[in-house]
Design an enzyme around this catalytic site. Structure first.
Site, PDB file in Angstrom:
ATOM      1  N   THR A 151      -7.273 -38.948 -14.018  1.00 47.26           N
ATOM      2  CA  THR A 151      -7.288 -37.935 -15.082  1.00 47.26           C
ATOM      3  C   THR A 151      -8.711 -37.809 -15.616  1.00 47.26           C
ATOM      4  O   THR A 151      -9.396 -38.822 -15.790  1.00 47.26           O
ATOM      5  CB  THR A 151      -6.322 -38.279 -16.243  1.00 47.26           C
ATOM      6  OG1 THR A 151      -6.617 -37.428 -17.355  1.00 47.26           O
ATOM      7  CG2 THR A 151      -6.425 -39.714 -16.711  1.00 47.26           C
ATOM      8  N   ASP A 196      -9.589 -37.148 -18.501  1.00 46.94           N
ATOM      9  CA  ASP A 196      -9.688 -37.534 -19.915  1.00 46.94           C
ATOM     10  C   ASP A 196     -10.065 -38.994 -20.151  1.00 46.94           C
ATOM     11  O   ASP A 196     -10.428 -39.353 -21.275  1.00 46.94           O
ATOM     12  CB  ASP A 196      -8.370 -37.244 -20.638  1.00 46.94           C
ATOM     13  CG  ASP A 196      -8.139 -35.760 -20.805  1.00 46.94           C
ATOM     14  OD1 ASP A 196      -9.144 -35.035 -20.930  1.00 46.94           O
ATOM     15  OD2 ASP A 196      -6.984 -35.327 -20.794  1.00 46.94           O
ATOM     16  N   ARG A 228       4.351 -30.619 -12.564  1.00 47.31           N
ATOM     17  CA  ARG A 228       4.989 -31.222 -13.743  1.00 47.31           C
ATOM     18  C   ARG A 228       6.452 -30.786 -13.692  1.00 47.31           C
ATOM     19  O   ARG A 228       6.741 -29.653 -13.291  1.00 47.31           O
ATOM     20  CB  ARG A 228       4.345 -30.704 -15.035  1.00 47.31           C
ATOM     21  CG  ARG A 228       2.882 -31.108 -15.174  1.00 47.31           C
ATOM     22  CD  ARG A 228       2.363 -30.739 -16.556  1.00 47.31           C
ATOM     23  NE  ARG A 228       0.925 -30.553 -16.551  1.00 47.31           N
ATOM     24  CZ  ARG A 228       0.045 -31.502 -16.837  1.00 47.31           C
ATOM     25  NH1 ARG A 228       0.440 -32.719 -17.121  1.00 47.31           N
ATOM     26  NH2 ARG A 228      -1.247 -31.247 -16.826  1.00 47.31           N
ATOM     27  N   ARG A 233      -7.560 -33.229 -25.381  1.00 42.45           N
ATOM     28  CA  ARG A 233      -6.570 -32.842 -26.381  1.00 42.45           C
ATOM     29  C   ARG A 233      -6.363 -33.976 -27.405  1.00 42.45           C
ATOM     30  O   ARG A 233      -6.387 -33.751 -28.595  1.00 42.45           O
ATOM     31  CB  ARG A 233      -5.260 -32.554 -25.646  1.00 42.45           C
ATOM     32  CG  ARG A 233      -4.506 -31.450 -26.276  1.00 42.45           C
ATOM     33  CD  ARG A 233      -3.631 -30.772 -25.296  1.00 42.45           C
ATOM     34  NE  ARG A 233      -4.221 -29.499 -24.935  1.00 42.45           N
ATOM     35  CZ  ARG A 233      -3.527 -28.466 -24.555  1.00 42.45           C
ATOM     36  NH1 ARG A 233      -2.239 -28.550 -24.444  1.00 42.45           N
ATOM     37  NH2 ARG A 233      -4.115 -27.336 -24.249  1.00 42.45           N
ATOM     38  N   ASP A 256      -8.262 -41.437 -20.654  1.00 39.91           N
ATOM     39  CA  ASP A 256      -7.513 -41.992 -21.796  1.00 39.91           C
ATOM     40  C   ASP A 256      -6.336 -42.862 -21.359  1.00 39.91           C
ATOM     41  O   ASP A 256      -5.292 -42.843 -21.998  1.00 39.91           O
ATOM     42  CB  ASP A 256      -7.031 -40.845 -22.703  1.00 39.91           C
ATOM     43  CG  ASP A 256      -6.149 -39.859 -21.952  1.00 39.91           C
ATOM     44  OD1 ASP A 256      -6.083 -39.931 -20.710  1.00 39.91           O
ATOM     45  OD2 ASP A 256      -5.524 -39.017 -22.614  1.00 39.91           O
ATOM     46  N   ASP A 313      -0.577 -41.101 -17.537  1.00 41.58           N
ATOM     47  CA  ASP A 313       0.460 -42.006 -18.060  1.00 41.58           C
ATOM     48  C   ASP A 313       1.863 -41.412 -17.959  1.00 41.58           C
ATOM     49  O   ASP A 313       2.830 -42.145 -17.762  1.00 41.58           O
ATOM     50  CB  ASP A 313       0.131 -42.485 -19.479  1.00 41.58           C
ATOM     51  CG  ASP A 313      -0.094 -41.341 -20.439  1.00 41.58           C
ATOM     52  OD1 ASP A 313      -0.213 -40.190 -19.993  1.00 41.58           O
ATOM     53  OD2 ASP A 313      -0.135 -41.601 -21.645  1.00 41.58           O
ATOM     54  N   GLY A 347      -2.083 -33.527 -14.441  1.00 40.71           N
ATOM     55  CA  GLY A 347      -3.291 -32.701 -14.280  1.00 40.71           C
ATOM     56  C   GLY A 347      -4.105 -33.140 -13.066  1.00 40.71           C
ATOM     57  O   GLY A 347      -4.164 -34.326 -12.767  1.00 40.71           O
TER      58      GLY A 347
HETATM   59  P1  ATP Z   1      -2.354 -35.785 -17.399  1.00 38.26           P
HETATM   60  O1  ATP Z   1      -2.759 -36.853 -18.391  1.00 38.26           O
HETATM   61  O2  ATP Z   1      -3.456 -35.388 -16.518  1.00 38.26           O
HETATM   62  O3  ATP Z   1      -1.621 -34.641 -18.032  1.00 38.26           O
HETATM   63  P2  ATP Z   1       0.140 -37.075 -16.749  1.00 38.26           P
HETATM   64  O4  ATP Z   1       0.603 -37.849 -15.587  1.00 38.26           O
HETATM   65  O5  ATP Z   1       0.149 -37.783 -18.081  1.00 38.26           O
HETATM   66  O6  ATP Z   1      -1.283 -36.506 -16.387  1.00 38.26           O
HETATM   67  P3  ATP Z   1       2.420 -35.489 -17.531  1.00 38.26           P
HETATM   68  O7  ATP Z   1       2.648 -34.010 -17.482  1.00 38.26           O
HETATM   69  O8  ATP Z   1       2.566 -36.181 -18.842  1.00 38.26           O
HETATM   70  O9  ATP Z   1       0.997 -35.744 -16.873  1.00 38.26           O
HETATM   71  O10 ATP Z   1       3.448 -36.206 -16.508  1.00 38.26           O
HETATM   72  C1  ATP Z   1       3.588 -35.744 -15.174  1.00 38.26           C
HETATM   73  C2  ATP Z   1       5.049 -35.714 -14.809  1.00 38.26           C
HETATM   74  O11 ATP Z   1       5.589 -37.050 -14.866  1.00 38.26           O
HETATM   75  C3  ATP Z   1       5.939 -34.922 -15.756  1.00 38.26           C
HETATM   76  O12 ATP Z   1       5.929 -33.534 -15.482  1.00 38.26           O
HETATM   77  C4  ATP Z   1       7.303 -35.525 -15.485  1.00 38.26           C
HETATM   78  O13 ATP Z   1       7.900 -34.972 -14.330  1.00 38.26           O
HETATM   79  C5  ATP Z   1       6.956 -37.002 -15.202  1.00 38.26           C
HETATM   80  N1  ATP Z   1       7.210 -37.783 -16.428  1.00 38.26           N
HETATM   81  C6  ATP Z   1       6.476 -37.785 -17.574  1.00 38.26           C
HETATM   82  N2  ATP Z   1       7.030 -38.585 -18.509  1.00 38.26           N
HETATM   83  C7  ATP Z   1       8.155 -39.094 -17.947  1.00 38.26           C
HETATM   84  C8  ATP Z   1       9.198 -39.972 -18.415  1.00 38.26           C
HETATM   85  N3  ATP Z   1       9.173 -40.505 -19.633  1.00 38.26           N
HETATM   86  N4  ATP Z   1      10.197 -40.266 -17.544  1.00 38.26           N
HETATM   87  C9  ATP Z   1      10.236 -39.744 -16.311  1.00 38.26           C
HETATM   88  N5  ATP Z   1       9.292 -38.888 -15.824  1.00 38.26           N
HETATM   89  C10 ATP Z   1       8.279 -38.578 -16.620  1.00 38.26           C
END
Ligand code: ATP
Length: 329
Positions: free
Chosen positions: A133, A135, A79, A179, A137, A110, A18
């Protein structure tokens, strides 16, 4: 915390997951500190999507002009489920190696750090994470980039809604983002003088909220505000309003703040945090540290292993909610 010995001459930077206000300030810091340290800096567009699609370009000092005050991310974000499979990461690693990129700075949440950790484990590409982020979190950091701006944006809206609530003697239920996490809800609830706060970590019930509102009414209070985090199902505020109507006959008005909380010009606090974290990420790579996130502990920047960050959850403090309850009498 992992260490690597190869010399760093070219680094890549990307934003992932995000978007959050302040990400641009972090990108700017990475690029400008990197260039000041005689590194070549490459921007990877759309997060892991662009890493796999070879959307990579060299960035210069002037490419970072006029972005510190802008929300969103100039590198765009993305993503990708393809990247979650080893074959997707092979593709990404091949492109990075073709550019001669020695190390990465990942600005995201994360999930993005799980991806960075996998790139290190499977392809030995060193990476330092910067938590971005709204959030807040992310385990291992008191603060994340974008949280302060999101709280202030939501608070501005709540202050306006309170004017209407007071003028019409009404109960308003305001839904904010979050969320799995009640950080935004608990902070704006306390700062906005809310009577009750529903957070995923909390234990408030409709009955408790109604008791509080009725007690306040008996003391002469004519309008009230309830803050709720969206939870797993955005639109939760409508369910709460319906439950309140059924139990008490009170006709609560609903306002869902939604995506406006994500955008907008970052606050000074977020710009400063992002600038410090971006600079610290480059510094860590130059010292040979990787597989870590730059976090905060109070005012101090710290380094936290990505393995710890991604294996733990960070929960909102319920004491802010109890304090908001006491203060909104
Ligand atoms: P936000 O908390 O703002 O949503 P985020 O980084 O947690 O941010 P995610 O959509 O969970 O957002 O992760 C971003 C991208 O990271 C995913 O679309 C995916 O391509 C990659 N990713 C997430 N988890 C994994 C994993 N376990 N192994 C490899 N790549 C991952």
């Amino acid at each position: 915390m992992a260490q690597f010995s190869q010399k760093v001459t070219k680094i890549g930077v990307y934003t992932s997951g995000g978007d959050a206000p302040g990400m641009n300030a972090a990108i700017r810091a990475v690029v400008r500190v990197g260039i000041a340290q005689n590194l070549e800096v490459y921007g990877i567009h759309n997060g892991y999507v662009g890493m796999m699609d070879n959307k990579i370009e060299r960035l210069q000092l002037r490419d970072m002009a006029n972005i510190i005050q802008r929300g969103g991310t100039v590198l765009k974000t993305g993503r990708s489920t393809e990247f979650m499979k080893p074959e997707g990461r092979v593709k990404a690693a091949q492109h990075l190696k073709a550019f001669g990129i020695d190390a990465l700075v990942c600005i995201g949440g994360d999930g993005s750090f799980r991806g960075a950790h996998a790139l290190w484990e499977e392809h030995q590409i060193p990476c330092v994470g910067v938590p971005g982020t709204i959030d807040n979190d992310i385990y291992g950091s008191d603060k994340t980039i974008g949280f302060d701006t999101a709280v202030n944006t939501a608070l501005e809206a709540i202050d306006r809604i309170r004017d209407t609530a007071a003028s019409h003697d009404r109960l308003f239920i305001i839904e904010v983002m979050g969320r799995n996490s009640g950080f935004i809800a608990s902070h704006v609830g306390l700062a906005g003088g809310a009577e009750e706060i529903f957070a995923p970590e909390g234990n408030t019930t409709v009955d408790k909220a109604l008791d509080r509102i009725k007690e306040a009414k008996s003391r002469g209070k004519t309008s009230s505000i309830i803050i709720t985090a969206e939870g797993q199902k955005p639109g939760r505020a409508y369910d709460l309003a319906e439950a309140i109507r059924k139990k008490s006959g009170i006709d609560a008005k609903v306002s869902i703040l939604g995506h406006q909380q994500r955008g907008g010009s970052p606050t000074a606090a977020d710009r400063i945090l992002a600038s410090r974290m971006g600079a610290a990420a480059v510094d860590a790579l130059l010292k040979g540290y990787c597989d870590i996130m730059i976090g905060t502990e109070g005012e101090r920047l710290i380094q936290v292993p990505l393995d710890l960050v991604t294996k733990h959850e960070k929960k909102a403090q319920l004491d802010l909610i109890s304090l908001a309850n006491i203060l909104a009498t």
